[in-house]
Motif scaffolding. Structure first.
Motif, PDB file in Angstrom:
ATOM      1  N   GLY A  72       0.811  -1.196   0.000  1.00 17.72           N
ATOM      2  CA  GLY A  72       0.000   0.000   0.000  1.00 17.72           C
ATOM      3  C   GLY A  72       0.851   1.255   0.000  1.00 17.72           C
ATOM      4  O   GLY A  72       1.754   1.408  -0.815  1.00 17.72           O
ATOM      5  N   TRP A  73       0.583   2.149   0.955  1.00 16.13           N
ATOM      6  CA  TRP A  73       1.239   3.457   1.008  1.00 16.13           C
ATOM      7  C   TRP A  73       2.755   3.282   0.986  1.00 16.13           C
ATOM      8  O   TRP A  73       3.318   2.511   1.754  1.00 16.13           O
ATOM      9  N   ASP A  74       3.402   4.040   0.107  1.00 11.91           N
ATOM     10  CA  ASP A  74       4.814   3.811  -0.174  1.00 11.91           C
ATOM     11  C   ASP A  74       5.539   5.146  -0.243  1.00 11.91           C
ATOM     12  O   ASP A  74       5.157   6.025  -1.030  1.00 11.91           O
ATOM     13  N   THR A  75       6.579   5.326   0.567  1.00 12.73           N
ATOM     14  CA  THR A  75       7.333   6.582   0.589  1.00 12.73           C
ATOM     15  C   THR A  75       8.651   6.496  -0.164  1.00 12.73           C
ATOM     16  O   THR A  75       9.394   7.483  -0.203  1.00 12.73           O
ATOM     17  N   THR A  76       8.957   5.364  -0.772  1.00 13.38           N
ATOM     18  CA  THR A  76      10.258   5.208  -1.429  1.00 13.38           C
ATOM     19  C   THR A  76      10.295   5.861  -2.807  1.00 13.38           C
ATOM     20  O   THR A  76      11.375   6.094  -3.350  1.00 13.38           O
ATOM     21  N   VAL A  77       9.138   6.115  -3.384  1.00 10.46           N
ATOM     22  CA  VAL A  77       9.038   6.786  -4.681  1.00 10.46           C
ATOM     23  C   VAL A  77       8.097   7.970  -4.535  1.00 10.46           C
ATOM     24  O   VAL A  77       6.982   7.813  -4.014  1.00 10.46           O
ATOM     25  N   CYS A  78       8.543   9.146  -4.932  1.00  6.29           N
ATOM     26  CA  CYS A  78       7.715  10.359  -4.919  1.00  6.29           C
ATOM     27  C   CYS A  78       7.263  10.765  -3.521  1.00  6.29           C
ATOM     28  O   CYS A  78       6.319  11.547  -3.367  1.00  6.29           O
ATOM     29  N   GLY A  79       7.878  10.208  -2.488  1.00  5.77           N
ATOM     30  CA  GLY A  79       7.602  10.665  -1.127  1.00  5.77           C
ATOM     31  C   GLY A  79       6.297  10.208  -0.530  1.00  5.77           C
ATOM     32  O   GLY A  79       5.921  10.643   0.560  1.00  5.77           O
ATOM     33  N   GLY A  80       5.573   9.325  -1.195  1.00  6.97           N
ATOM     34  CA  GLY A  80       4.298   8.855  -0.667  1.00  6.97           C
ATOM     35  C   GLY A  80       3.413   8.343  -1.778  1.00  6.97           C
ATOM     36  O   GLY A  80       3.824   8.190  -2.924  1.00  6.97           O
ATOM     37  N   GLY A  81       2.175   8.068  -1.422  1.00  5.37           N
ATOM     38  CA  GLY A  81       1.205   7.633  -2.414  1.00  5.37           C
ATOM     39  C   GLY A  81       1.144   6.128  -2.583  1.00  5.37           C
ATOM     40  O   GLY A  81       1.986   5.379  -2.092  1.00  5.37           O
TER      41      GLY A  81
END
Length: 464
Positions: free
Chosen positions: A161-170
């Protein structure tokens, strides 16, 4: 972006009827409640002639594309809510719970290659059922539990789900790194999660869901998936350069449902918070939706022109669902924020008339993809689903305050397991079996709705 997707679970193609040259259009009086109900009944009947899965051991599974089952059941829920016709309720109930899976999060063991948007649409079907006070099954997860299960899965990195490793979130579009859309953060996944969080917040009156909705909104505007100056909604961003947070510049392809997800989420946030910030956002997004997709050159009829103009909606099969979902969300907004109804209903009326006038196929009022310019020969299940959604949506003008979606404050059933989607599981535990009684019940329903429609076949709106 779902229209371009590689994450489908396409097993077999549904059949498509041959076309003939007979031409006549459905007579629809948008000022007559019974006329709209007649059209809606015929549309729902024709939509459900495509659905065969309740007689199988995997009810709710659409072989063409798994998320289409959620779109189908959303249309059935909206039809029931608009007309009080319970003909299809048991099929919807069985299929929606069965597809929830062992974890109660709409990732069943047979759904391989699921995208976050696919899962999200099932979550939206579940929260819609809760908001409409659709009866829970006698056993198994409640509709609220299933919606919360999707939410819990989508806030968890372990659930892809929520992922901060690319584009800081989303949210990524796809959950697995072998999928072609894994590196992409798209609008429908994030806008849909924003909407789901906002709707659970409104239904449960619990702040943690609203906090997540605000977080998704802030991230979406920070990477210009939503431009909060122009109110354009892009399709996607990905790891790259040119944009903020190590993101690419947005792909500015326009789709109705990308706008619709953020618009609905903002409306529910206003309904929950009563903060004029969200009302202003709702109005701005709505104006942008109308300007972008309800175009004068198409008579003001809602149009996903990006694919309709070149016939690509039909080829991919996902595109025809987008505008049907969008008009259904507009109808709900008119109910939860009555002051906006006068902006929404005239657009729904024009589009409903366009849809009805386009039904000239095979001498049976089969409708294609475009709702302007007559029948385009593109008869398929997804068009039938959107046609049903359109007729249900325009019924909103006749629905009173008693038809407003409910929350736990106004009579909604708050029974749930908030841990759904995080449950420990020792492998793919089997679901409760589909019983002979369930299959027999589905068969009886099929006989009932066929028999009940024989006298109205002259009004045929959609077909298979």
């Amino acid at each position: 972006m779902r229209f371009l997707g590689a994450g489908h679970i396409a097993i077999v193609a549904l059949h498509i009827l041959p076309f003939t040259s007979h031409v006549y259009a459905l007579n629809l009086d948008i000022n007559n409640e019974e006329s709209i109900k007649d059209a809606g009944s015929t549309a729902a009947y024709n939509m459900m002639t495509w659905y065969k899965e309740n007689g199988t051991d995997n009810p709710g599974f659409i072989s063409r594309s798994w998320w289409t089952g959620a779109a189908l059941f959303l249309a059935c829920l909206n039809y029931w809510h608009a007309t009080n016709d319970t003909t299809y309720n048991e099929e919807v109930s069985i299929g929606m719970q069965h597809q929830g899976g062992a974890g109660g999060d709409y990732i069943p063991s047979w759904a391989i290659g699921v995208g976050n948007d696919d899962q999200m649409f099932w979550g939206l079907a579940a929260i819609t059922a809760a908001e409409y006070n659709f009866p829970n099954r006698p056993t198994g997860d409640t509709w609220l539990t299933l919606a919360q299960g999707v939410f819990n899965s989508q806030i968890s990195p372990d659930g892809r789900g929520w992922d901060t490793t690319v584009c800081g979130g989303g949210l990524r579009w796809q959950k697995e790194n072998w999928q072609s859309g894994y590196t992409m953060k798209n609008a429908v996944s994030n806008g849909g999660f924003f909407m789901l969080a906002a709707r659970i917040a409104w239904f449960t009156q619990k702040e943690k869901y609203a906090t997540w909705a605000e977080k998704v909104w802030d991230w979406s505007t920070s990477v210009n998936l939503v431009n909060d100056k122009t109110w354009a909604v892009a399709d996607s961003v990905s790891k790259g350069t040119g944009g903020p947070n190590g993101c690419s510049l947005p792909d500015h392809t326009r789709w109705t449902y990308n706008y619709g997800t953020y618009l609905s989420g903002a409306a529910y946030m206003y309904a929950y918070t009563n903060d004029t910030k969200w009302l202003n956002i709702t109005n701005n997004l709505m104006d942008s939706l109308f300007t972008t997709f309800f175009l004068p050159e198409h008579g003001g009829v809602i149009t996903d022109w990006r694919c309709e103009a070149v016939g690509q909606c039909y080829k991919d099969a996902n595109g025809p669902l987008f505008k049907g979902l969008t008009v259904s969300w507009l109808a709900d907004i008119a109910l939860i924020i009555p002051s906006l109804a006068e902006k929404i209903i005239p657009r729904l009326e024009v589009s409903a008339e366009g849809a009805a006038n386009s039904c000239t196929g095979d001498g049976k009022n089969l409708c294609g993809n475009r709702w302007y310019g007559g029948y385009d020969g593109q008869n398929q299940m997804e068009n039938a689903i959107s046609g049903s959604q359109m007729m249900s949506a325009v019924m909103v003008k006749f629905l009173g305050t008693s038809s407003k979606p409910v929350s736990t404050v106004t009579g909604g059933n708050g029974t749930s397991d908030p841990s759904a989607g995080t449950r420990e599981s020792e492998g793919p535990a089997p679901l409760a079996p589909i019983t002979t009684a369930d299959k027999a019940g589905a068969g009886i329903l099929a006989v009932v709705f066929v028999a009940s429609t024989i006298g109205g076949m002259v009004f045929m709106f959609f077909g298979s």
